[in-house]
Design an enzyme around this catalytic site. Structure first.
Site, PDB file in Angstrom:
ATOM      1  N   SER A 560       0.837  -1.196   0.000  1.00 30.38           N
ATOM      2  CA  SER A 560       0.000   0.000   0.000  1.00 30.38           C
ATOM      3  C   SER A 560       0.869   1.241   0.000  1.00 30.38           C
ATOM      4  O   SER A 560       2.022   1.221   0.462  1.00 30.38           O
ATOM      5  CB  SER A 560      -0.899   0.014   1.238  1.00 30.38           C
ATOM      6  OG  SER A 560      -1.550   1.263   1.399  1.00 30.38           O
ATOM      7  N   TYR A 573      -3.014  -0.657  10.259  1.00 25.70           N
ATOM      8  CA  TYR A 573      -2.962  -0.991   8.840  1.00 25.70           C
ATOM      9  C   TYR A 573      -1.635  -0.553   8.217  1.00 25.70           C
ATOM     10  O   TYR A 573      -0.968  -1.318   7.515  1.00 25.70           O
ATOM     11  CB  TYR A 573      -4.136  -0.319   8.115  1.00 25.70           C
ATOM     12  CG  TYR A 573      -4.164  -0.547   6.630  1.00 25.70           C
ATOM     13  CD1 TYR A 573      -4.679  -1.723   6.099  1.00 25.70           C
ATOM     14  CD2 TYR A 573      -3.678   0.417   5.743  1.00 25.70           C
ATOM     15  CE1 TYR A 573      -4.710  -1.935   4.729  1.00 25.70           C
ATOM     16  CE2 TYR A 573      -3.705   0.214   4.376  1.00 25.70           C
ATOM     17  CZ  TYR A 573      -4.221  -0.963   3.873  1.00 25.70           C
ATOM     18  OH  TYR A 573      -4.248  -1.169   2.513  1.00 25.70           O
TER      19      TYR A 573
END
Length: 683
Positions: A560, A573
Site C-alpha cells: 500500500s 494498517y
C-alpha cells in the site's frame, strides 16, 4: 459458408452423428477421428447442383463439432486427384493439392485423413479411435482376430501412415469386399461406412461394441499379469499427499526443455496398471495410435520403486530416470532422423507414472496436459484388450518417428497461435474472490495463466473461478492465510490441479481505520495476522514449491501507499503494510539464488470493487476526511498528481507486467499504483 439455418441435410446429419459419437469416450478420444458425408448443394455460380463432401476439419473434436468445423470439398475435383497422384514417395504433396478442391471458402482446413473419406465409395464414412478397436489393431495376431470376431463384415488393413495412399487402399478394399461395413486399421483404429448417416453410425457402433464384447467374453482375467508386491495403491489421502510432495519436482523435470503445465489423476485404471507385473514391459513398448503418442510421446517415464518408497527416495530416483529418459529419447531421434527432419522438439516425458500414487501428464496448457493423461488411459485400455486376447504389438519406433516428426505435423505445429505472455504459468492469488485480487486473477487468466482463486469464502472463490472458465483455467480453494494447514491444503490443490505454482500474489487483507488511542490489541493482532503473518506463511509454503520446481517464479506483495506514507488514524494498517513492504526486500535477497523474483505494488485509493472499502473501511476514511462515502473515489483522485481514480484493474496491470517476460531482471521493486502521490514517492 451457409448459415446454420441453411445447412444442407447431409451436413446436418453428419454433425448430429459426429456429436453423438464424440460424446461417448468409448467411441473415440478427444479431438480424435473424423467423419464425413457426401451430398448435393446448389453451386452459387451456376445455380446447378454440385456434389460435395463435408468432412471434419483438422484439429476439431467430434463431440463439439459445428458447421464451422467442417471442410467442404468438390467431390469430383477431390477424386480427380487420383490422376495426378505422384506415388507414395510424394504423397505429402497431395495435402496442398486439396486446396484446389475446396468449395467456396472451403470451411475448416482439411485433415490428413480427407482422402480416406473422399476416395471410399460410400455416402458416409466414420474413422474413429475406440479403445476396443485399437486393441484388435495392436494385437500381434490382429488380422486373424479381425476375421474371428467380425467374419467378412470387417476387413484388416495393414498399418500405413495416414495419407492419400491409405485412402486408396481402403477404397480398394471396400470395392473388393462389398459385404463389408468397415475395416480395422492395423496399429491405428477403425473405419466404417454406409449409405445413410444412420447406417454408418450403426456400423461404427457395431464394430466398437462387438470388439468390446469379444474381449470381455474371451479375454484373460489378468491381462497385465499378477499383482506386484508393494506396488498397490496407497490409501487415498496418503497417495494424494505423496503426489503433492512429488509434483513440483516432477513438473520441473518435465519442463527441462520448456515450461509445461501439469495434470494429475489417481484413477483406478492407472493404479491397477501400475500394480501389475507386466506394466514395465508394456510401458516400454509405448503407445501405438498416432493420436495417442503425438500427445503422450512414444513412451512414459515410470518410477521403478514400490509405493512404500519415501518422497526423498522417489525424487532421487526420478532424477536418475529422467536423465536416462532424455538420453533414450535423443537416441530415438538420432536413430530415425533424416537430413530434412524437423529439429528435436524436446526430450522430456509427457507422462510420468508413480506406482501406488498415479499419473502426471504435461502440456503447454492445462487442457493439453489433461488430454495427454486421458490419452494414456486410452492406451492402457488398449494394452489391456490386446494382452487379454493376444500380445500387445504397437507400431515400430521408426513408424512412430515418421508420424511425430512428419513435415505435415511440423507444419500444423507452426500454424498454432503464438502463446500468450503467461502461458504455462500457474498463479496462486490470495483474497481473489473480489476486488483487487479478482482483477489480478482475471488479468492473469486472460494472459494465459492457470489461476488458483484462494479466498476465505469457498463459495465465492469457486464462483470467481467459474467466471474465468472451466477447471482447465481456474479453480477456487478456501484459504485462511493465518492458518498454515489451510495454506498447505490450498497449495496442495494447486499442484495437483496444475502441476505446481509459478506466481504467488499476497493480496488477502483487511483494514480497520482507527487512531492510536482507539486501536485495540485485537485490532492490531488481526491486521498483522492477516497481512504480515499471512503473507509470510503463504510465501514460506509456496517457496518450497518454487525451489523444488527449479523453474524460478514470482512472488508479489500487494502492499500500500501507506507502507511509506504516514496517513492519519491508521496505525495498525499502515504498520502491517510496512512489514509487508520489507518482506519484499528480504525475500528478494533470499530467493534470488533460486531464480525467484519478489516485488511489491503500492496501490492507493482503490475504492470501486474493493472488499476492504465495502467492509467499513470506506465509511471510516470518508469520515476522517469529512466527505460522503460515495465521493471517496473522486476525493482520492483529486488529491493525486494525475487526477485519476485508481481501479482494481490498474493494480492487475502492474502484476501482469511484473510477472511477464519484459521485467525478467527486476526484483526487490515496489511499484506505486496510486495515480501519483508525491508524499509516497519512494526514495
Amino acid at each position: 459458408m451457409t448459415s446454420p439455418a441453411a445447412t444442407p441435410p447431409a451436413a446436418a446429419a453428419l454433425i448430429a452423428r459426429s456429436n453423438r459419437l464424440g460424446a461417448d469416450p468409448k467411441n473415440t478420444n478427444y479431438a480424435g477421428g473424423n467423419t464425413s458425408a457426401k451430398g448435393t448443394a446448389t453451386d452459387p455460380v451456376t445455380g446447378e447442383d454440385v456434389e460435395l463432401m463435408w468432412v471434419k476439419g483438422s484439429g476439431g473434436d467430434l463431440g463439439t463439432l459445428t458447421e464451422q468445423g467442417l471442410a467442404v470439398l468438390r467431390l469430383d475435383r477431390m477424386r480427380a486427384l487420383v490422376n495426378v497422384y505422384p506415388g507414395i514417395d510424394h504423397e505429402d504433396e497431395m495435402v496442398a493439392a486439396l486446396d484446389y478442391t475446396l468449395h467456396g471458402k472451403g470451411g475448416a482446413a482439411p485433415s490428413i485423413d480427407t482422402a480416406m473419406h473422399g476416395l471410399v465409395n460410400a455416402a458416409h464414412v466414420d474413422h474413429l479411435h475406440p479403445d476396443s478397436g485399437i486393441a484388435i489393431a495392436t494385437a500381434a495376431d490382429g488380422e486373424e482376430l479381425t476375421t474371428k470376431i467380425f467374419g467378412d463384415k470387417v476387413v484388416w488393413v495393414p498399418w500405413r501412415r495416414p495419407g492419400f495412399q491409405l485412402g486408396l487402399d481402403i477404397a480398394a478394399i471396400k470395392e473388393a469386399n462389398p459385404q463389408a461395413v468397415g475395416c480395422i486399421l492395423g496399429g491405428h483404429g477403425i473405419t466404417a461406412w454406409g449409405d445413410t448417416s444412420e447406417e454408418t453410425e450403426a456400423n461404427s457402433l457395431w464394430i466398437i461394441n462387438t470388439a468390446a464384447d469379444y474381449i470381455e467374453a474371451n479375454g484373460k482375467a489378468d491381462p497385465f499379469g499378477p499383482a506386484l508386491d508393494g506396488y498397490g495403491a496407497l490409501p487415498a489421502a496418503e497417495r494424494r499427499a505423496k503426489a503433492a510432495a512429488l509434483a513440483p519436482t516432477i513438473r520441473g523435470l518435465a519442463s527441462t526443455d520448456k515450461p509445461l503445465v501439469g495434470s494429475f489423476t489417481d484413477a483406478d485404471v492407472v493404479l491397477d496398471f501400475l500394480a501389475s507385473a507386466e506394466h514395465p514391459r508394456l510401458g516400454a513398448l509405448g503407445t501405438s495410435c498416432p493420436d495417442h503418442f503425438l500427445r503422450t510421446k512414444v513412451k512414459p517415464l515410470i518410477l521403478d520403486l514400490p509405493a512404500s518408497a519415501s518422497v526423498e527416495e522417489s525424487i532421487n530416483r526420478l532424477h536418475e530416470l529422467h536423465a536416462e529418459y532424455r538420453a533414450d529419447y535423443q537416441a530415438y531421434y538420432d536413430a530415425h532422423a533424416t537430413a530434412d527432419s524437423p529439429a528435436l522438439r524436446g526430450a522430456d516425458p509427457a507422462i510420468v507414472l508413480i506406482p501406488g500414487v498415479g499419473m502426471f501428464s504435461f502440456g503447454g496448457n492445462k487442457q493439453t496436459a489433461r488430454v495427454a493423461g486421458e490419452f494414456y488411459i486410452n492406451a492402457i485400455n488398449v494394452m489391456r484388450g490386446a494382452e487379454s486376447l493376444s500380445t500387445y504389438s504397437p507400431i515400430s519406433d521408426a513408424e512412430k518417428f515418421r508420424i511425430e516428426y512428419w513435415a505435415l505435423e511440423e507444419a500444423k505445429l507452426q500454424r498454432l497461435p503464438k502463446p500468450k505472455s503467461h502461458a504455462s504459468r500457474v498463479a496462486f492469488v490470495t483474497g481473489a474472490a473480489s476486488g483487487i485480487g479478482k482483477a489480478i486473477a482475471t488479468r492473469l487468466a486472460a494472459e494465459g495463466a492457470c489461476v488458483v482463486i484462494a479466498d476465505l469464502d469457498l463459495e465465492k472463490a469457486q464462483a470467481a473461478a467459474a467466471e474465468l472458465g472451466n477447471t482447465d483455467v481456474a479453480i477456487g480453494v478456501q484459504v485462511n492465510v493465518t492458518d498454515e494447514a489451510q495454506i498447505a491444503a490450498g497449495l496442495e490443490a494447486a499442484v495437483l490441479a496444475f502441476g505446481g505454482v509459478d506466481i504467488v500474489v499476497n493480496n488477502a487483507g483487511l483494514s480497520l481505520s482507527k487512531p492510536l488511542l482507539d486501536t485495540t490489541e485485537a485490532d492490531w493482532d488481526l491486521q498483522h495476522n492477516v497481512m504480515a503473518k499471512g503473507s509470510f506463511l503463504v510465501s514460506k509454503a509456496a517457496a518450497r514449491i518454487l525451489i523444488d520446481q527449479k523453474l524460478g517464479g514470482d512472488v508479489i506483495y500487494i502492499s500500500s501507499k501507506n507502507s511509506v506514507f504516514a496517513g492519519p488514524n491508521n496505525i495498525a494498517y499502515s504498520a502491517t503494510k510496512a512489514d509487508q513492504a520489507h518482506q519484499v526486500r528480504l525475500l528478494a535477497v533470499e530467493l534470488g539464488e533460486h531464480g525467484v523474483k519478489v516485488n511489491g505494488i503500492n496501490p492507493d485509493g482503490v475504492v470501486r470493487g474493493s472488499g476492504i472499502f465495502a467492509s467499513g473501511w470506506g465509511a471510516n476514511r470518508a469520515k476522517t476526511y469529512g466527505i460522503d462515502e460515495d465521493n471517496l473515489g473522486e476525493f482520492y483522485a483529486q488529491r493525486t498528481i494525475l487526477k485519476r481514480e485508481v481501479l482494481p484493474e490498474n493494480v492487475a496491470n502492474a502484476v501482469a507486467v511484473l510477472t511477464g517476460p519484459d521485467l525478467s531482471h527486476t526484483t526487490g521493486l515496489h511499484i506505486p499504483v496510486d495515480a501519483g502521490v508525491a508524499a509516497a514517492f519512494l526514495r
